[in-house]
Design a protein around this motif. Structure first.
Motif, short mmCIF file in Angstrom:
data_model
loop_
_atom_site.label_atom_id
_atom_site.label_comp_id
_atom_site.label_asym_id
_atom_site.label_seq_id
_atom_site.Cartn_x
_atom_site.Cartn_y
_atom_site.Cartn_z
N THR A 159 1.47 56.13 62.02
CA THR A 159 0.91 54.89 61.48
C THR A 159 -0.29 55.24 60.60
N LEU A 160 -0.17 54.95 59.30
CA LEU A 160 -1.21 55.28 58.34
C LEU A 160 -2.41 54.35 58.50
N PRO A 175 -6.62 61.74 57.06
CA PRO A 175 -7.49 61.97 58.22
C PRO A 175 -6.71 62.06 59.52
N GLY A 176 -7.42 62.52 60.60
CA GLY A 176 -6.81 62.56 61.92
C GLY A 176 -6.95 61.22 62.62
N GLY A 177 -6.55 61.19 63.87
CA GLY A 177 -6.68 59.97 64.65
C GLY A 177 -5.63 58.92 64.37
N LEU A 178 -4.49 59.32 63.78
CA LEU A 178 -3.41 58.36 63.49
C LEU A 178 -2.42 58.35 64.65
N ALA A 193 -6.06 58.47 39.07
CA ALA A 193 -5.70 57.66 40.23
C ALA A 193 -5.51 58.54 41.44
N LEU A 194 -5.94 58.03 42.61
CA LEU A 194 -5.69 58.74 43.85
C LEU A 194 -4.25 58.52 44.26
N ALA A 195 -3.76 59.35 45.19
CA ALA A 195 -2.37 59.23 45.57
C ALA A 195 -2.22 59.49 47.06
N VAL A 196 -1.03 59.23 47.54
CA VAL A 196 -0.68 59.56 48.91
C VAL A 196 0.19 60.81 48.87
N PHE A 197 -0.21 61.83 49.60
CA PHE A 197 0.52 63.09 49.59
C PHE A 197 1.12 63.31 50.97
N PHE A 198 2.39 63.72 50.99
CA PHE A 198 3.03 64.09 52.24
C PHE A 198 3.61 65.48 52.08
N ALA A 199 3.59 66.25 53.17
CA ALA A 199 4.19 67.58 53.11
C ALA A 199 4.94 67.85 54.39
N LEU A 200 6.10 68.44 54.24
CA LEU A 200 6.86 68.93 55.39
C LEU A 200 7.13 70.40 55.15
N THR A 201 7.10 71.19 56.21
CA THR A 201 7.46 72.60 56.06
C THR A 201 7.95 73.18 57.37
N PHE A 202 8.82 74.17 57.27
CA PHE A 202 9.19 74.95 58.43
C PHE A 202 8.17 76.07 58.60
N CYS A 203 7.80 76.39 59.83
CA CYS A 203 7.01 77.58 60.11
C CYS A 203 7.79 78.38 61.13
N ALA A 234 16.77 75.57 66.28
CA ALA A 234 16.40 76.37 67.45
C ALA A 234 15.68 77.64 67.00
N GLY A 235 14.62 77.98 67.71
CA GLY A 235 13.91 79.21 67.45
C GLY A 235 13.02 79.18 66.23
N ARG A 236 12.86 78.02 65.61
CA ARG A 236 12.02 77.93 64.42
C ARG A 236 10.95 76.87 64.62
N VAL A 237 9.92 76.96 63.80
CA VAL A 237 8.80 76.02 63.89
C VAL A 237 8.69 75.28 62.59
N ARG A 238 8.80 73.97 62.64
CA ARG A 238 8.67 73.17 61.42
C ARG A 238 7.33 72.44 61.46
N CYS A 239 6.59 72.57 60.36
CA CYS A 239 5.27 71.96 60.26
C CYS A 239 5.34 70.71 59.39
N VAL A 240 4.62 69.68 59.81
CA VAL A 240 4.53 68.44 59.07
C VAL A 240 3.07 68.21 58.70
N VAL A 241 2.81 68.07 57.41
CA VAL A 241 1.46 67.80 56.92
C VAL A 241 1.47 66.46 56.20
N VAL A 242 0.61 65.55 56.61
CA VAL A 242 0.50 64.25 55.97
C VAL A 242 -0.94 64.05 55.51
N ASN A 243 -1.14 64.06 54.20
CA ASN A 243 -2.46 63.81 53.62
C ASN A 243 -2.46 62.40 53.03
N TYR A 244 -3.32 61.54 53.54
CA TYR A 244 -3.35 60.14 53.10
C TYR A 244 -4.57 59.88 52.23
N ARG A 245 -4.32 59.34 51.06
CA ARG A 245 -5.38 58.87 50.18
C ARG A 245 -4.96 57.51 49.64
#
Length: 338
Positions: A85-86, A51-54, A16-26, A100-111
């Motif tokens: 919006t998915l 995909p992009g364009g959300l 089965a395909l799934a919806v994957f979400f990721a959060l991270t600090f950079c 402060a002074g940190r970079v948090r990255c958000v990755v959202v992979n939709y399937r």
């Protein structure tokens, strides 16, 4: 539920395909030893989706559309609401703390998922995280679990290597891990989710891996600040004034003064240049003797004084004479008439 029923159910979900979400600090850290640290006034959040364009909103304000590469937004330190919006029209909504002074990255992979029959066990379990991070970035492993039972799920995380420091999220579906000092290694997060029952088939596991890029080695070098050839004393003092200001502006640095005697300079000229520089920096400019070093560099075609700035951790400069001592021809002193 019978064991046969469970076996069939598990196989039906295997592909089965799934919806994957990721959060991270950079974290971007300037690694220049001579740089004076400044207190950060904001944090940064970087967002990409596949995909992009959300449609993207941050704190209720439209921010255009997402891309398949990071878009960066500087924000005030604190908790911010991110709404994406998915493709199926459903909102992906998270409260994200941006230090402060940190970079948090958000990755959202939709399937998109095909319809799945409800399971009383936590199944399937999936974890998402960025595939590659930089040394010092804080990674968030985010789990998604399909579950229709009534019991509270238990989340048991295991992270390797053991030197990876877990910051928060143990016992929850979201785990944050500091990758500092782990350049060139893989951080593996393994989650086992269960419903607290004794049924072993209701304990499901998943794993995600983030590769920490090797930390680039920064070579710190001394830099020549100024050079004075056959200078008058007033000219040399003006250059020493500029050197003193540079030392006062950055207390992490030191100075090197390299003096050279000329091929036809009077005997003791290089010692005179050295003493003059030392005395002026200490007496006139108030520079502590521990902040600078005066060196006899030998001989050149003409009198010369080099001024160097040496950041912390940098190798000290070396003298570069161009005339051998045996080739020096100082003027002869005239004998006094009897």
């Amino acid at each position: 539920m019978s064991l046969v029923h469970r076996f069939i159910l598990r196989r039906s979900f295997k592909f089965a395909l799934a919806v994957f979400f990721a959060l991270t600090f950079c974290v971007g850290q300037a690694n220049i030893a001579s740089a004076k640290p400044k207190k950060a006034k904001h944090g940064t959040i970087k967002i990409l989706t596949n995909p992009g364009g959300l449609l993207l909103m941050i704190d209720g304000k439209p921010r255009g559309e997402t891309l398949t590469e990071y878009r960066a937004f500087d924000l005030e330190p604190g908790v911010h609401n991110v709404l994406i919006t998915l493709p199926n029209g459903q909102p992906w909504n998270r409260e994200i703390d941006v230090p402060a002074g940190r970079v948090r990255c958000v990755v959202v992979n939709y399937r998109p998922l095909p319809p799945l029959p409800k399971s009383p066990c936590p199944f399937p379990v999936s974890i998402s995280a960025p595939q590659k991070v930089n040394d010092g970035e804080i990674i968030t492993f985010n789990a998604d679990v399909t579950y229709s039972g009534n019991s509270s799920l238990r989340y048991n995380w295991k992270v390797t290597p053991s030197t990876a420091r877990v910051l928060s999220g143990a016992g929850s579906p979201t785990l944050t891990v500091d990758s500092g000092g782990l350049g060139g290694q893989r951080i593996v997060a393994t989650l086992t989710a269960d419903d607290g029952s004794s049924d072993p088939t209701c304990a499901q596991s998943a794993q995600a891996v983030a590769v920490v890029a090797p930390l680039e080695k920064v070579i710190i070098v001394a830099r020549e600040f100024d050079e004075c050839n056959s200078c008058t004393y007033d000219d040399q003092k003006a250059r020493l004034d500029n050197l003193a200001v540079e030392l006062q502006n950055d207390p992490t640095t030191r100075a090197y003064v390299i003096a050279y005697g000329g091929r036809m300079s009077p005997v003791g000229q290089v010692e005179k240049l050295m003493a003059r520089a030392r005395e002026y920096l200490m007496s006139e400019r108030g520079i502590d003797a521990s902040r600078f070093t005066v060196v006899n560099g030998g001989f050149r075609e003409e009198d010369s004084v080099e001024l160097w700035i040496v950041p912390s951790g940098a190798a000290v400069p070396k003298a570069t004479p161009t005339v051998q001592a045996g080739d020096v021809n100082p003027p002869r002193r005239r004998r006094r008439a009897n």
